[in-house]
Scaffold this motif. Structure first.
Motif, PDB file in Angstrom:
ATOM      1  N   ARG A 107     -88.948   6.841   9.962  1.00  0.00           N
ATOM      2  CA  ARG A 107     -88.637   6.150  11.220  1.00  0.00           C
ATOM      3  C   ARG A 107     -87.566   6.919  11.998  1.00  0.00           C
ATOM      4  NH1 ARG A 107     -85.906   4.148   7.124  1.00  0.00           N
ATOM      5  NH2 ARG A 107     -83.704   3.571   7.351  1.00  0.00           N
ATOM      6  N   ASP A 108     -87.602   6.786  13.303  1.00  0.00           N
ATOM      7  CA  ASP A 108     -86.660   7.508  14.161  1.00  0.00           C
ATOM      8  C   ASP A 108     -85.211   7.197  13.787  1.00  0.00           C
ATOM      9  OD1 ASP A 108     -88.595   8.796  15.533  1.00  0.00           O
ATOM     10  OD2 ASP A 108     -88.531   7.543  17.323  1.00  0.00           O
ATOM     11  N   TRP A 109     -84.379   8.187  13.969  1.00  0.00           N
ATOM     12  CA  TRP A 109     -82.951   8.096  13.666  1.00  0.00           C
ATOM     13  C   TRP A 109     -82.204   8.396  14.953  1.00  0.00           C
ATOM     14  CZ3 TRP A 109     -79.286  12.307  13.301  1.00  0.00           C
ATOM     15  CH2 TRP A 109     -78.080  11.965  12.679  1.00  0.00           C
ATOM     16  N   ASN A 110     -81.237   7.575  15.307  1.00  0.00           N
ATOM     17  CA  ASN A 110     -80.500   7.755  16.544  1.00  0.00           C
ATOM     18  C   ASN A 110     -79.608   8.990  16.442  1.00  0.00           C
ATOM     19  OD1 ASN A 110     -78.984   7.573  18.867  1.00  0.00           O
ATOM     20  ND2 ASN A 110     -78.694   5.359  18.732  1.00  0.00           N
ATOM     21  N   LEU A 111     -79.946  10.030  17.203  1.00  0.00           N
ATOM     22  CA  LEU A 111     -79.197  11.283  17.118  1.00  0.00           C
ATOM     23  C   LEU A 111     -77.800  11.163  17.731  1.00  0.00           C
ATOM     24  CD1 LEU A 111     -81.956  13.917  17.979  1.00  0.00           C
ATOM     25  CD2 LEU A 111     -81.092  13.259  15.743  1.00  0.00           C
ATOM     26  N   HIS A 112     -77.558  10.162  18.535  1.00  0.00           N
ATOM     27  CA  HIS A 112     -76.259   9.996  19.193  1.00  0.00           C
ATOM     28  C   HIS A 112     -75.828   8.553  18.988  1.00  0.00           C
ATOM     29  CE1 HIS A 112     -76.904  13.937  20.878  1.00  0.00           C
ATOM     30  NE2 HIS A 112     -78.052  13.533  21.347  1.00  0.00           N
ATOM     31  N   LEU A 113     -75.243   8.286  17.831  1.00  0.00           N
ATOM     32  CA  LEU A 113     -74.936   6.918  17.430  1.00  0.00           C
ATOM     33  C   LEU A 113     -73.822   6.338  18.289  1.00  0.00           C
ATOM     34  CD1 LEU A 113     -75.038   7.458  13.571  1.00  0.00           C
ATOM     35  CD2 LEU A 113     -76.789   6.393  14.984  1.00  0.00           C
ATOM     36  N   PRO A 114     -74.030   5.155  18.861  1.00  0.00           N
ATOM     37  CA  PRO A 114     -72.981   4.523  19.675  1.00  0.00           C
ATOM     38  C   PRO A 114     -71.847   4.020  18.798  1.00  0.00           C
ATOM     39  CG  PRO A 114     -74.828   3.025  19.384  1.00  0.00           C
ATOM     40  CD  PRO A 114     -75.250   4.333  18.765  1.00  0.00           C
ATOM     41  N   ALA A 115     -70.743   3.690  19.432  1.00  0.00           N
ATOM     42  CA  ALA A 115     -69.586   3.187  18.688  1.00  0.00           C
ATOM     43  C   ALA A 115     -69.951   1.896  17.973  1.00  0.00           C
ATOM     44  CB  ALA A 115     -68.420   2.954  19.638  1.00  0.00           C
ATOM     45  N   PRO A 116     -69.740   1.832  16.661  1.00  0.00           N
ATOM     46  CA  PRO A 116     -70.036   0.608  15.928  1.00  0.00           C
ATOM     47  C   PRO A 116     -68.918  -0.405  16.098  1.00  0.00           C
ATOM     48  CG  PRO A 116     -69.142   2.235  14.446  1.00  0.00           C
ATOM     49  CD  PRO A 116     -69.210   2.885  15.803  1.00  0.00           C
ATOM     50  N   GLU A 117     -69.105  -1.568  15.528  1.00  0.00           N
ATOM     51  CA  GLU A 117     -68.059  -2.585  15.554  1.00  0.00           C
ATOM     52  C   GLU A 117     -66.873  -2.114  14.706  1.00  0.00           C
ATOM     53  OE1 GLU A 117     -67.858  -5.437  17.253  1.00  0.00           O
ATOM     54  OE2 GLU A 117     -69.723  -4.841  18.268  1.00  0.00           O
ATOM     55  N   PRO A 118     -65.641  -2.276  15.189  1.00  0.00           N
ATOM     56  CA  PRO A 118     -64.480  -1.926  14.358  1.00  0.00           C
ATOM     57  C   PRO A 118     -64.455  -2.786  13.104  1.00  0.00           C
ATOM     58  CG  PRO A 118     -63.858  -2.285  16.663  1.00  0.00           C
ATOM     59  CD  PRO A 118     -65.255  -2.770  16.522  1.00  0.00           C
ATOM     60  N   PRO A 119     -64.030  -2.266  11.958  1.00  0.00           N
ATOM     61  CA  PRO A 119     -63.511  -0.908  11.769  1.00  0.00           C
ATOM     62  C   PRO A 119     -64.525   0.014  11.078  1.00  0.00           C
ATOM     63  CG  PRO A 119     -62.770  -2.292   9.979  1.00  0.00           C
ATOM     64  CD  PRO A 119     -63.710  -3.118  10.797  1.00  0.00           C
ATOM     65  N   ASP A 120     -65.749   0.102  11.592  1.00  0.00           N
ATOM     66  CA  ASP A 120     -66.734   1.028  11.021  1.00  0.00           C
ATOM     67  C   ASP A 120     -66.368   2.472  11.359  1.00  0.00           C
ATOM     68  OD1 ASP A 120     -67.970  -1.304  10.349  1.00  0.00           O
ATOM     69  OD2 ASP A 120     -69.928  -0.760  11.155  1.00  0.00           O
ATOM     70  N   PHE A 121     -66.745   3.391  10.474  1.00  0.00           N
ATOM     71  CA  PHE A 121     -66.596   4.813  10.769  1.00  0.00           C
ATOM     72  C   PHE A 121     -67.662   5.226  11.780  1.00  0.00           C
ATOM     73  CE2 PHE A 121     -64.230   4.705   6.794  1.00  0.00           C
ATOM     74  CZ  PHE A 121     -63.220   5.620   7.028  1.00  0.00           C
ATOM     75  N   TRP A 122     -67.224   5.979  12.780  1.00  0.00           N
ATOM     76  CA  TRP A 122     -68.093   6.382  13.893  1.00  0.00           C
ATOM     77  C   TRP A 122     -68.426   7.868  13.747  1.00  0.00           C
ATOM     78  CZ3 TRP A 122     -66.295   6.222  19.736  1.00  0.00           C
ATOM     79  CH2 TRP A 122     -67.414   6.429  20.561  1.00  0.00           C
ATOM     80  N   TRP A 123     -69.708   8.185  13.749  1.00  0.00           N
ATOM     81  CA  TRP A 123     -70.157   9.568  13.578  1.00  0.00           C
ATOM     82  C   TRP A 123     -69.727  10.431  14.763  1.00  0.00           C
ATOM     83  CZ3 TRP A 123     -74.518  11.918  16.319  1.00  0.00           C
ATOM     84  CH2 TRP A 123     -74.781  13.220  15.889  1.00  0.00           C
ATOM     85  N   ALA A 124     -69.161  11.629  14.474  1.00  0.00           N
ATOM     86  CA  ALA A 124     -68.708  12.553  15.515  1.00  0.00           C
ATOM     87  C   ALA A 124     -69.626  13.773  15.623  1.00  0.00           C
ATOM     88  CB  ALA A 124     -67.274  13.004  15.249  1.00  0.00           C
ATOM     89  N   PHE A 125     -69.874  14.461  14.493  1.00  0.00           N
ATOM     90  CA  PHE A 125     -70.777  15.612  14.523  1.00  0.00           C
ATOM     91  C   PHE A 125     -71.200  15.987  13.106  1.00  0.00           C
ATOM     92  CE2 PHE A 125     -66.532  17.539  14.368  1.00  0.00           C
ATOM     93  CZ  PHE A 125     -66.668  18.496  13.378  1.00  0.00           C
ATOM     94  N   THR A 126     -72.272  16.754  13.017  1.00  0.00           N
ATOM     95  CA  THR A 126     -72.778  17.259  11.738  1.00  0.00           C
ATOM     96  C   THR A 126     -72.996  18.758  11.856  1.00  0.00           C
ATOM     97  OG1 THR A 126     -73.905  15.170  11.254  1.00  0.00           O
ATOM     98  CG2 THR A 126     -74.610  17.107  10.008  1.00  0.00           C
ATOM     99  N   GLN A 127     -72.423  19.517  10.914  1.00  0.00           N
ATOM    100  CA  GLN A 127     -72.529  20.975  10.898  1.00  0.00           C
ATOM    101  C   GLN A 127     -73.330  21.423   9.680  1.00  0.00           C
ATOM    102  OE1 GLN A 127     -71.158  23.952  12.866  1.00  0.00           O
ATOM    103  NE2 GLN A 127     -72.967  24.422  11.635  1.00  0.00           N
ATOM    104  N   PRO A 128     -74.599  21.847   9.857  1.00  0.00           N
ATOM    105  CA  PRO A 128     -75.345  22.419   8.730  1.00  0.00           C
ATOM    106  C   PRO A 128     -74.817  23.816   8.386  1.00  0.00           C
ATOM    107  CG  PRO A 128     -76.806  21.636  10.483  1.00  0.00           C
ATOM    108  CD  PRO A 128     -75.423  21.714  11.051  1.00  0.00           C
ATOM    109  N   PHE A 129     -75.087  24.272   7.155  1.00  0.00           N
ATOM    110  CA  PHE A 129     -74.726  25.630   6.730  1.00  0.00           C
ATOM    111  C   PHE A 129     -75.746  26.116   5.706  1.00  0.00           C
ATOM    112  CE2 PHE A 129     -72.329  22.539   4.231  1.00  0.00           C
ATOM    113  CZ  PHE A 129     -72.666  22.883   2.934  1.00  0.00           C
ATOM    114  N   ASP A 130     -75.835  27.432   5.572  1.00  0.00           N
ATOM    115  CA  ASP A 130     -76.861  27.998   4.698  1.00  0.00           C
ATOM    116  C   ASP A 130     -76.549  29.456   4.409  1.00  0.00           C
ATOM    117  OD1 ASP A 130     -79.422  28.321   3.370  1.00  0.00           O
ATOM    118  OD2 ASP A 130     -80.101  29.341   5.180  1.00  0.00           O
ATOM    119  N   THR A 131     -76.710  29.876   3.144  1.00  0.00           N
ATOM    120  CA  THR A 131     -76.557  31.296   2.791  1.00  0.00           C
ATOM    121  C   THR A 131     -77.877  31.942   2.426  1.00  0.00           C
ATOM    122  OG1 THR A 131     -76.249  30.917   0.399  1.00  0.00           O
ATOM    123  CG2 THR A 131     -74.288  30.750   1.807  1.00  0.00           C
ATOM    124  N   SER A 132     -78.955  31.170   2.381  1.00  0.00           N
ATOM    125  CA  SER A 132     -80.143  31.647   1.664  1.00  0.00           C
ATOM    126  C   SER A 132     -81.421  31.691   2.497  1.00  0.00           C
ATOM    127  CB  SER A 132     -80.372  30.764   0.429  1.00  0.00           C
ATOM    128  OG  SER A 132     -80.308  29.398   0.769  1.00  0.00           O
TER     129      SER A 132
END
Length: 321
Positions: A107-132
């Motif tokens: 199912r679809d995932w919201n790529l830009h999550l709105p501010a949740p109700e306090p005091p939930d943690f709010w997503w800021a960014f995700t940094q992928p990484f890879d050596t291989s």
């Protein structure tokens, strides 16, 4: 240093430039430390010395029998090479075809999550990484990861990593003003992981030794704030927890095995004290999902089967009893 992939940023949340710079420096340092660890564990020179010692031993053993040991070694190497690389190449092609044929979608995932109700943690960014050499692609249902590392050189071992680090915040105006009776908070994040990995460990080789293919799922959860340093804000760790899970641990099999992803995956919880004076400052949560791969002997591989899908979610801060 692990190769950074496109960072996915939440447009709904704008971080302070100094905070963003401090978070970027922290992530760069973590990736450099990973690269250094992997480089220290690379053993090509030691492996070459081991092979030379084995050759010398066999030459001395067969000297009186007048056996052409060089021809024997070359023949053994060629036989093993044809078999192991043939199996690995066929497996790689099959996985690529499987990925192209299967188009399952979560199912679809919201790529830009709105501010949740306090005091939930709010997503800021995700940094992928890879050596291989993985292919990583952001889609509406999360981060898709394809491919993987394979050894294409005789008598080589490799250590590789791939994954993603996500950052979440509770800004000062959203952090609870009153501490719980215990004086401690608890953070319980989770992710979703779908798909799987497949590993191929070559047979034991008289000259190369053991054939190995392993993959471990490393989960890290860190809570921190930014304090004052000589060159700007620096992270101040309030609490951290890690866990490791073995997905594949193959040795001298001569065939492949599959390991599925766990789906809903809780990270280890972190308890941390009431922020006290710094309650007006942002509290950061860092969630790292990392796959650690070890390969040894030509043909060894760990490949996504047919892919891995990673999804991050927001979660509530809770009082700790």
């Amino acid at each position: 240093m692990p190769e950074p992939i496109e960072t996915l940023v939440n447009r709904e949340q704008q971080l302070d430039p100094e905070e963003l710079a401090a978070l970027t420096r922290r992530l760069d340092s973590q990736l450099e430390a990973l690269a250094l660890t992997n480089d220290l564990e690379r053993t090509e020179e030691l492996a070459d010395e081991d092979v030379r010692a084995r050759r010398d031993l066999f030459r001395a053993t067969f000297a009186d029998a007048r056996i052409d040991t060089e021809k024997l070694f070359d023949t053994m190497i060629e036989i093993q090479r044809r078999h192991h690389t043939g199996v690995a190449d066929a497996l790689e092609r099959a996985l690529d075809i499987k990925r192209r044929l299967i188009h399952d979608r979560v199912r679809d995932w919201n790529l830009h999550l709105p501010a949740p109700e306090p005091p939930d943690f709010w997503w800021a960014f995700t940094q992928p990484f890879d050596t291989s050499g993985h292919t990583m692609d952001w889609r509406n249902d999360g981060l898709h990861i394809f491919g993987g590392p394979k050894i294409n050189k005789w008598n080589v071992s490799r250590n590789e990593v791939f994954g993603a680090t996500a950052r979440f915040t509770i800004t000062g105006d959203r952090f609870p003003r009153d501490a719980p009776p215990s004086g401690w908070w608890v953070s319980r994040p989770f992710v979703e992981l779908f798909g799987g990995v497949v590993g191929f460990a070559p047979d034991w080789d008289l000259l190369q030794g053991h054939g190995m293919a392993s993959c471990r799922l490393h989960l890290r959860h860190t809570i921190f704030q930014l304090g004052f340093g000589q060159n700007g804000p620096v992270p101040v760790i309030l609490g951290e927890a890690v866990s490791d899970r073995t997905l594949l641990d193959l040795e001298d099999l001569g065939y492949s095995r599959h390991a599925g992803m766990p789906g809903f995956t809780p990270l280890p919880e972190v308890r941390f004290p009431h922020a006290g004076r710094a309650v007006a400052d942002t509290v950061f949560a860092e969630v790292e999902v990392r796959f650690d791969i070890h390969l040894k002997s030509e043909g060894a591989l760990v490949w996504c089967d047919p892919e891995i899908l990673l999804r991050n979610f927001q979660w509530p801060l809770a009082p700790s009893t």
